[in-house]
Enzyme design. Structure first.
Site, PDB file in Angstrom:
ATOM      1  N   ASP A 202     -15.835 106.581  19.850  1.00  0.00           N
ATOM      2  CA  ASP A 202     -15.111 106.092  21.025  1.00  0.00           C
ATOM      3  C   ASP A 202     -14.153 107.169  21.507  1.00  0.00           C
ATOM      4  O   ASP A 202     -14.172 108.301  21.010  1.00  0.00           O
ATOM      5  CB  ASP A 202     -14.364 104.780  20.699  1.00  0.00           C
ATOM      6  CG  ASP A 202     -14.344 103.835  21.894  1.00  0.00           C
ATOM      7  OD1 ASP A 202     -13.844 104.257  22.948  1.00  0.00           O
ATOM      8  OD2 ASP A 202     -14.850 102.705  21.792  1.00  0.00           O
ATOM      9  N   HIS A 272     -16.647 105.836  26.908  1.00  0.00           N
ATOM     10  CA  HIS A 272     -16.023 105.791  25.577  1.00  0.00           C
ATOM     11  C   HIS A 272     -16.446 106.990  24.733  1.00  0.00           C
ATOM     12  O   HIS A 272     -16.802 106.848  23.567  1.00  0.00           O
ATOM     13  CB  HIS A 272     -16.358 104.474  24.867  1.00  0.00           C
ATOM     14  CG  HIS A 272     -15.658 103.286  25.453  1.00  0.00           C
ATOM     15  ND1 HIS A 272     -14.302 103.068  25.306  1.00  0.00           N
ATOM     16  CD2 HIS A 272     -16.106 102.266  26.226  1.00  0.00           C
ATOM     17  CE1 HIS A 272     -13.951 101.956  25.940  1.00  0.00           C
ATOM     18  NE2 HIS A 272     -15.031 101.441  26.511  1.00  0.00           N
ATOM     19  N   GLU A 336     -17.923  99.574  30.133  1.00  0.00           N
ATOM     20  CA  GLU A 336     -16.724 100.230  30.657  1.00  0.00           C
ATOM     21  C   GLU A 336     -16.941 101.719  30.941  1.00  0.00           C
ATOM     22  O   GLU A 336     -16.250 102.560  30.390  1.00  0.00           O
ATOM     23  CB  GLU A 336     -15.572 100.020  29.668  1.00  0.00           C
ATOM     24  CG  GLU A 336     -15.248  98.547  29.475  1.00  0.00           C
ATOM     25  CD  GLU A 336     -14.161  98.282  28.453  1.00  0.00           C
ATOM     26  OE1 GLU A 336     -13.379  97.342  28.683  1.00  0.00           O
ATOM     27  OE2 GLU A 336     -14.098  98.969  27.424  1.00  0.00           O
TER      28      GLU A 336
HETATM   29  C1  ACM Z   1     -16.006  95.749  24.953  1.00  0.00           C
HETATM   30  O1  ACM Z   1     -15.202  94.938  24.469  1.00  0.00           O
HETATM   31  N1  ACM Z   1     -15.585  96.731  25.735  1.00  0.00           N
HETATM   32  C2  ACM Z   1     -17.408  95.667  24.674  1.00  0.00           C
END
Ligand code: ACM
Ligand code: ZN
Length: 549
Positions: A202, A272, A336
């Site tokens: 991440d 991420h 995201e």
């Molecule tokens: C998430 O909680 N961004 C998958």
């Protein structure tokens, strides 16, 4: 001639032996969590003592390991040591516990437990099913130093409702040791779960050793400090990081497999990715420099998918990931991913042109570029016999239905995915994010993400929407709870967040909805909690009372 002293000694020894043999006794109760079906219960008990043996089919290594684990569980909970031995013939089973395989047991993880005064049989179609039966026997045992336990004669059986019964653990935002991950796996095994979704990469760190890209862990695994709280202006300034070597990962994967738990690694992409971008800035649209993030949230800096090197990087990483993780599924994230860099990047725009990608309705060309990238990865993994799981954002990128969708922004995307023909794992943030509070009165709770998912909310969650058409219902393959660790810094805090909510999750993963009963569940939960206590696990005691419901 015997001296008086040695006579006295013999007498004391005899008394001690008798006292030990008489010892504490207890009785098993099969009304465990998750609840099995219990039939024909009789007052006649099988007497479990230190003389009881555990038989397993000769030459079957998995069943031998099952037998050894059962022996260890009994010893951990009661202090009684049971020896294991290969079964020579049916006669040897008399008076003992026998682990057996029988193809007529329905379902790979189903089990039957036949208890008579003359013996105990734990039967499964597979060794995995027998392991689930072992967990039920384990949870039915009284806890404490015991020398004799009565197992009521009965037929006990269960078959899980869902094939995918997951827990997720984020080892990026905070890093946890191999021992902690193994204990997490132990807790999953006790609750009859079979998939660990392991979040390994991440923005705040890259945690898996990749031999071809050593900077991922030399550089990408370390951040300069950590923000305090929910992105306050204060950073602790304490360098933080860590990663798992490939040897450690193999050890954890093996440990999980011995407990019939498959580890699904998540390599989140194209977003991420700041850990990787810090190590290899040429993989980003701007070329950096980047810094492993010291705060939480969503960053605009994601992989540049206009560059062929990025695709090669992803394939190389996945090659090593596939070597480490035999799982059919590889989780490739997809959540995201802001597209602002792609909008400005000549190479990403060129890719859009070259691939003939055009905006469609509400889907921008950049959204469909994420779909194109995901499809490349999906095909690469499919060529190696693997399938992708991705977060529900993938539904907006036109990926094909061989992608399994993890529904997190709510339950609706999962229902939509199932209607479209995707397999779906339900993990809606309410109530399946176990980093959320477990009460509305958050005073005196460890800091959490926010939100609220009480024990009852977890228990009452129904993964299959009532209005889902009959031909889509089978696409809901399971449910999972997620443990994001922005605000979880140590193992006792992980345990506090998951216990006892995992018990509620286990029951919804195993039981048909019409068999669920929260009041009855809570009555059964108290014994499970005594097992948590026995193992020294931290749990939220207040959830056992009604005050939060
Ligand atoms: C998430 O909680 N961004 C998958
Ligand atoms: Zn780019």
């Amino acid at each position: 001639m015997k001296s008086r002293k040695s006579c006295l000694f013999s007498l004391l020894l005899a008394l001690l032996v008798t006292a030990t043999a008489m010892g504490q006794t207890g009785r098993a109760d099969y009304r465990v969590v998750p609840l099995p079906e219990i039939n024909g219960i009789k007052s006649a008990d099988f007497q479990l003592t230190g003389q009881t043996l555990i038989n397993y089919p000769t030459g079957n290594r998995d069943m031998e390991r099952n037998a050894i684990m059962l022996s260890e569980y009994v010893e951990q909970l009661t202090g009684m040591h049971l020896s294991v031995r290969p079964t020579l013939n049916a006669k040897d089973r008399n008076g003992h516990i026998s682990l057996l395989l029988d193809p007529t047991v329905g379902g790979d993880e189903a089990y039957r437990l036949n208890v008579t005064a003359r013996g105990v049989e734990i039967i499964g179609k597979t060794a995995a099913g027998v392991f689930q039966g072992i967990q039920t026997l384990r949870k039915s045992l009284p806890v404490g130093a015991l020398s004799r336990i009565g197992l009521p004669a009965a037929q006990v059986a269960a078959s899980p409702r869902f094939p995918y019964r997951g827990m997720h653990l984020d080892c990026v935002r905070h890093f946890f040791t191999v021992e902690t991950v193994k204990r997490f796996i132990d807790i999953m095994a006790l609750h009859g779960m079979n998939r660990l979704h392991w979040h390994l990469t991440d923005d705040q760190g890259w945690r898996v050793e990749i031999k071809k890209y050593p900077r991922l862990t030399e550089v990408g695994a370390w951040r300069k400090g950590t923000v305090l709280g929910h992105n306050s202006p204060v950073n602790d300034g304490v360098p933080y990081g860590g990663y798992y070597t490939q040897e450690e990962i193999k050890d954890i994967v093996r440990y999980a497999a011995e407990r019939y738990i498959t580890i699904i690694p998540e390599i989140d992409m194209p977003g991420h990715m700041l850990g990787a971008l810090t190590a290899y800035p040429e993989l980003g649209c701007t070329g950096g420099p980047y810094e492993v993030w010291c705060q939480w949230g969503v960053t605009d800096d994601i992989l540049c998918v206009g560059k062929d090197e990025t695709l090669q990087f992803v394939k190389d990483v996945l090659d090593e990931v596939m070597q480490l993780f035999p799982s059919e599924y590889i989780h490739i994230g997809g959540d995201e991913s802001p597209r602002v860099r792609w909008e400005q990047c000549p190479l990403c725009q060129q890719r859009i042109k070259d691939e003939g990608i055009r905006a469609k309705g509400k889907q921008s060309a950049e959204a469909l570029l994420q779909g194109w990238f995901t499809t490349q990865v999906q095909h690469y993994l499919a060529d190696h016999g693997r399938h992708i799981i991705g977060w529900d954002e993938l539904l907006g990128c036109d990926v094909d239905t061989t992608a399994t969708i993890m529904s997190w922004t709510g339950a609706e995307p999962g229902a939509k995915g199932a209607r479209l023909g995707h397999d779906v794992i339900m993990t809606p943030n309410t109530p399946m994010y176990f980093d959320h509070y477990q009460t509305r009165s958050t005073w005196n709770e460890p800091m959490a993400f926010g939100g609220c998912a009480t024990l009852k909310m977890v228990y009452d969650f129904e993964p299959v929407a009532a209005d889902l058409p009959a031909d889509a219902r089978h696409h809901i393959i399971g449910a999972q709870a997620n443990v994001w660790t922005e605000y979880i810094t140590c193992e006792p805090q992980i345990q506090y967040q998951i216990l006892p909510r995992m018990a509620a999750l286990a029951e919804l993963q195993w039981l048909q909805p019409e068999l669920k009963d929260f009041t009855d569940f809570k009555a059964r939960l108290s014994h499970l909690v005594s097992i948590y206590q026995h193992y020294g696990w931290t749990y939220r005691a207040k959830s056992l009372t009604a005050e939060d419901e």
